[in-house]
Write a protein that holds these residues in place. Sequence first.
Motif, PDB file in Angstrom:
ATOM      1  N   MET A   1      45.536   0.221 -20.099  1.00  0.00           N
ATOM      2  CA  MET A   1      45.191   0.458 -18.702  1.00  0.00           C
ATOM      3  C   MET A   1      44.918  -0.883 -18.037  1.00  0.00           C
ATOM      4  N   ALA A   2      45.544  -1.135 -16.892  1.00  0.00           N
ATOM      5  CA  ALA A   2      45.459  -2.456 -16.276  1.00  0.00           C
ATOM      6  C   ALA A   2      44.914  -2.403 -14.859  1.00  0.00           C
ATOM      7  N   ILE A   3      44.017  -1.471 -14.574  1.00  0.00           N
ATOM      8  CA  ILE A   3      43.532  -1.317 -13.198  1.00  0.00           C
ATOM      9  C   ILE A   3      42.014  -1.189 -13.158  1.00  0.00           C
ATOM     10  N   LEU A   4      41.311  -1.942 -13.972  1.00  0.00           N
ATOM     11  CA  LEU A   4      39.854  -1.835 -14.017  1.00  0.00           C
ATOM     12  C   LEU A   4      39.227  -1.933 -12.635  1.00  0.00           C
ATOM     13  N   GLU A   5      39.759  -2.824 -11.814  1.00  0.00           N
ATOM     14  CA  GLU A   5      39.149  -3.070 -10.506  1.00  0.00           C
ATOM     15  C   GLU A   5      39.436  -1.969  -9.498  1.00  0.00           C
ATOM     16  N   HIS A   6      40.327  -1.035  -9.832  1.00  0.00           N
ATOM     17  CA  HIS A   6      40.717   0.007  -8.885  1.00  0.00           C
ATOM     18  C   HIS A   6      40.190   1.391  -9.254  1.00  0.00           C
ATOM     19  N   ILE A   7      39.450   1.497 -10.347  1.00  0.00           N
ATOM     20  CA  ILE A   7      38.948   2.811 -10.774  1.00  0.00           C
ATOM     21  C   ILE A   7      37.725   3.164  -9.933  1.00  0.00           C
ATOM     22  N   PRO A   8      37.810   4.178  -9.072  1.00  0.00           N
ATOM     23  CA  PRO A   8      36.684   4.486  -8.186  1.00  0.00           C
ATOM     24  C   PRO A   8      35.490   5.098  -8.908  1.00  0.00           C
ATOM     25  N   ASP A   9      35.738   5.837  -9.997  1.00  0.00           N
ATOM     26  CA  ASP A   9      34.655   6.503 -10.719  1.00  0.00           C
ATOM     27  C   ASP A   9      34.712   6.068 -12.182  1.00  0.00           C
ATOM     28  N   LEU A  10      34.003   4.988 -12.497  1.00  0.00           N
ATOM     29  CA  LEU A  10      34.048   4.442 -13.850  1.00  0.00           C
ATOM     30  C   LEU A  10      33.450   5.403 -14.871  1.00  0.00           C
ATOM     31  N   GLU A  11      32.378   6.096 -14.492  1.00  0.00           N
ATOM     32  CA  GLU A  11      31.746   7.026 -15.427  1.00  0.00           C
ATOM     33  C   GLU A  11      32.716   8.128 -15.847  1.00  0.00           C
ATOM     34  N   LYS A  12      33.475   8.632 -14.900  1.00  0.00           N
ATOM     35  CA  LYS A  12      34.461   9.670 -15.207  1.00  0.00           C
ATOM     36  C   LYS A  12      35.561   9.116 -16.108  1.00  0.00           C
ATOM     37  N   CYS A  13      35.954   7.875 -15.851  1.00  0.00           N
ATOM     38  CA  CYS A  13      36.972   7.223 -16.679  1.00  0.00           C
ATOM     39  C   CYS A  13      36.470   7.050 -18.110  1.00  0.00           C
ATOM     40  N   VAL A  14      35.217   6.624 -18.259  1.00  0.00           N
ATOM     41  CA  VAL A  14      34.629   6.450 -19.588  1.00  0.00           C
ATOM     42  C   VAL A  14      34.643   7.773 -20.346  1.00  0.00           C
ATOM     43  N   ALA A  15      34.236   8.841 -19.682  1.00  0.00           N
ATOM     44  CA  ALA A  15      34.193  10.153 -20.329  1.00  0.00           C
ATOM     45  C   ALA A  15      35.585  10.602 -20.762  1.00  0.00           C
ATOM     46  N   LYS A  16      36.595  10.326 -19.932  1.00  0.00           N
ATOM     47  CA  LYS A  16      37.956  10.753 -20.256  1.00  0.00           C
ATOM     48  C   LYS A  16      38.517   9.970 -21.437  1.00  0.00           C
ATOM     49  N   ILE A  17      38.299   8.660 -21.452  1.00  0.00           N
ATOM     50  CA  ILE A  17      38.780   7.854 -22.576  1.00  0.00           C
ATOM     51  C   ILE A  17      38.080   8.271 -23.861  1.00  0.00           C
ATOM     52  N   ASP A  18      36.781   8.534 -23.767  1.00  0.00           N
ATOM     53  CA  ASP A  18      36.024   8.969 -24.939  1.00  0.00           C
ATOM     54  C   ASP A  18      36.555  10.300 -25.464  1.00  0.00           C
ATOM     55  N   ASP A  19      37.007  11.149 -24.553  1.00  0.00           N
ATOM     56  CA  ASP A  19      37.544  12.453 -24.944  1.00  0.00           C
ATOM     57  C   ASP A  19      38.915  12.320 -25.604  1.00  0.00           C
ATOM     58  N   LEU A  20      39.727  11.371 -25.136  1.00  0.00           N
ATOM     59  CA  LEU A  20      41.106  11.249 -25.616  1.00  0.00           C
ATOM     60  C   LEU A  20      41.248  10.348 -26.842  1.00  0.00           C
ATOM     61  N   LEU A  21      40.359   9.375 -26.990  1.00  0.00           N
ATOM     62  CA  LEU A  21      40.531   8.369 -28.032  1.00  0.00           C
ATOM     63  C   LEU A  21      40.116   8.910 -29.398  1.00  0.00           C
ATOM     64  N   ARG A  22      40.937   8.651 -30.397  1.00  0.00           N
ATOM     65  CA  ARG A  22      40.593   9.051 -31.758  1.00  0.00           C
ATOM     66  C   ARG A  22      39.334   8.329 -32.214  1.00  0.00           C
ATOM     67  N   PRO A  23      38.569   8.917 -33.134  1.00  0.00           N
ATOM     68  CA  PRO A  23      37.338   8.270 -33.602  1.00  0.00           C
ATOM     69  C   PRO A  23      37.557   6.865 -34.144  1.00  0.00           C
ATOM     70  N   ASP A  24      38.724   6.625 -34.754  1.00  0.00           N
ATOM     71  CA  ASP A  24      39.002   5.298 -35.295  1.00  0.00           C
ATOM     72  C   ASP A  24      39.954   4.509 -34.398  1.00  0.00           C
ATOM     73  N   GLY A  25      40.135   4.967 -33.157  1.00  0.00           N
ATOM     74  CA  GLY A  25      41.083   4.330 -32.252  1.00  0.00           C
ATOM     75  C   GLY A  25      40.487   3.164 -31.485  1.00  0.00           C
ATOM     76  N   VAL A  26      41.354   2.460 -30.777  1.00  0.00           N
ATOM     77  CA  VAL A  26      40.954   1.333 -29.932  1.00  0.00           C
ATOM     78  C   VAL A  26      41.653   1.484 -28.584  1.00  0.00           C
ATOM     79  N   ALA A  27      40.909   1.308 -27.509  1.00  0.00           N
ATOM     80  CA  ALA A  27      41.490   1.331 -26.165  1.00  0.00           C
ATOM     81  C   ALA A  27      41.438  -0.077 -25.584  1.00  0.00           C
ATOM     82  N   TYR A  28      42.489  -0.442 -24.859  1.00  0.00           N
ATOM     83  CA  TYR A  28      42.540  -1.758 -24.206  1.00  0.00           C
ATOM     84  C   TYR A  28      42.637  -1.553 -22.702  1.00  0.00           C
ATOM     85  N   LEU A  29      41.801  -2.257 -21.959  1.00  0.00           N
ATOM     86  CA  LEU A  29      41.828  -2.209 -20.505  1.00  0.00           C
ATOM     87  C   LEU A  29      41.749  -3.625 -19.965  1.00  0.00           C
ATOM     88  N   GLN A  30      42.308  -3.819 -18.783  1.00  0.00           N
ATOM     89  CA  GLN A  30      42.185  -5.116 -18.137  1.00  0.00           C
ATOM     90  C   GLN A  30      42.113  -4.918 -16.633  1.00  0.00           C
TER      91      GLN A  30
END
Length: 553
Positions: A1-30
């Motif tokens: 994900m390359a739009i950190l500065e454009h996410i209007p609701d960061l808390e909602k984004c955090v919850a969604k990534i936490d829901d989608l990411l595998r327990p042993d996974g890694v997410a990259y954002l910039q």
Amino acid sequence: MAILEHIPDLEKCVAKIDDLLRPDGVAYLQGCPLWAGSHGHHVWVLKEEGDYDSELTPEIENRTNGPLFSFVEKDKNPIPHWAHLVLTPDSLTEFLTKENVSESHARRIINFVYNVDGTMIGCCSNFKSASEIIKTFQTKFIVDAERIPSAHPNEYFTAARKKYSYWDLQTHGLMLWLKPKSYMLERVREPDPKVSVIVPFYKVEDYLGECIESIIRQDYKNIEIILVDDASPDGSRGIAQRFAAKDSRIRVLTHEKNEGLGPARNTGVHHATGFYVFFLDSDDLLHSSQAIGKLVSAAQSHSNCPVVVGGCVRLMANGKIQPVDHIDDRGGLNKSGGVVHGVEAFLAGVRLPNAYYLPPRAWGALIERTFYENLMLDFPSGEHEDLVHTPFLYFLADNVLYVKDIVVTYRYRDCSISNARWTPEMVRRYGDLWRNFKSIALRRGLENYLGDCAFKFIYHLIWRMRNNSFDDDSRTEVLNLVGNMFQDVENVTYKHEFYRSMNSVRKFVGGTFRRDKYYEWLTKSLPEDLVLDYYRNHSVLGRLSFGQWLRWF
């Protein structure tokens, strides 16, 4: 994900990534540029086809004539660096018109920068600084951040410091790597987990045998003993090999050249197979045959704690035993044992005076190996390597259990690394430790504590040198290092530690302000408000009247 500065609701984004990411996974954002950076206003205004005075549009897809105003092109950026953080919409409009920007264009730029009418959220920043973004993601993830630096400070940078931290203003963009914290709660617990006891050794032939025997005697038998020969020139290796020949749980690893205690521990971890790792120095002892078993039992009953730290006592040269933690933990909320979390654990590891106590040492803790390896938090080389390791281990564990049971007998030796006479080379290596510490703190979103940590490092350095003695040439190295560390200080929270460290530097330098470089560092390297605070509250100058204080200078 390359739009950190454009996410209007960061808390909602955090919850969604936490829901989608595998327990042993890694997410990259910039994201770049961020709102608090030099040109985080994101001005990008394109001229439509046709008349030059036609309506301006923020639609990036319309690139027929290129941008009329652009934050990425110096000659088309109408807003000075950081001015968007200091000026109001009205004052920025006035500034732009004075710079020969038409009134209609200025209005559209202002709407773009500040989202005045609420329609520009898709194009302008979400108004979040780097620290705000990092802290939001830290609620669910272990965050590793790499910062892209901003431009050179100007007058607007100085004015913006009233609201934003130095490090937020200096962060143009972010690259984030996220690992779920939740995976620590989902690990499968083994009923009888193996413990890898890692013992580096170098020039300890008088003590190594006793150390190994204390491990072999453990009632808890599911252990492997990894002895790392750091190119020891004495008879230590022969002792290790004799024990290995008698006990199949023992392995001896070898460094071709001496690399130091930290790298030797890293080698042990890379060869470990246990569910837990446990570091023990080769001149120390496990305190009793129940030591490892007590830690394993505590860890198994606190499944959300990947780090369990035990207590220690000190064995003096005359054979007497002295308490350590039972003295140091007085007043701590967890002085009878308990869990310490996140930033509180970090502060305890640095020995800053917060409400909790954790032993700030590299050995004597039971650490889940998979968790530890995922952190990629290797020990650095050089002396006092625990200063750059233990606080971050505690912070990243999020939950650290301190148990009062004595598990290690620490042997006090005049000839140990901790008590060695200081040389200029050792001081320079200490400077490397600080730079390493600062780098990790910035990556982990702990920049607000850098000032306090810098003074803690300075106090520790001078205290060690005065206790251990030092070469005359080392004094100059210390002065250079302290001056450089002062430049990393933006603010402090723990004033007592600040005053104490400043007093220790004054005593170490000697002489008066006028005769020493120390005066120059105070007035040029430290923030002015800190210098004044020290003069007024905790130095000899604080006892002078204001008129006397002025005449002093």
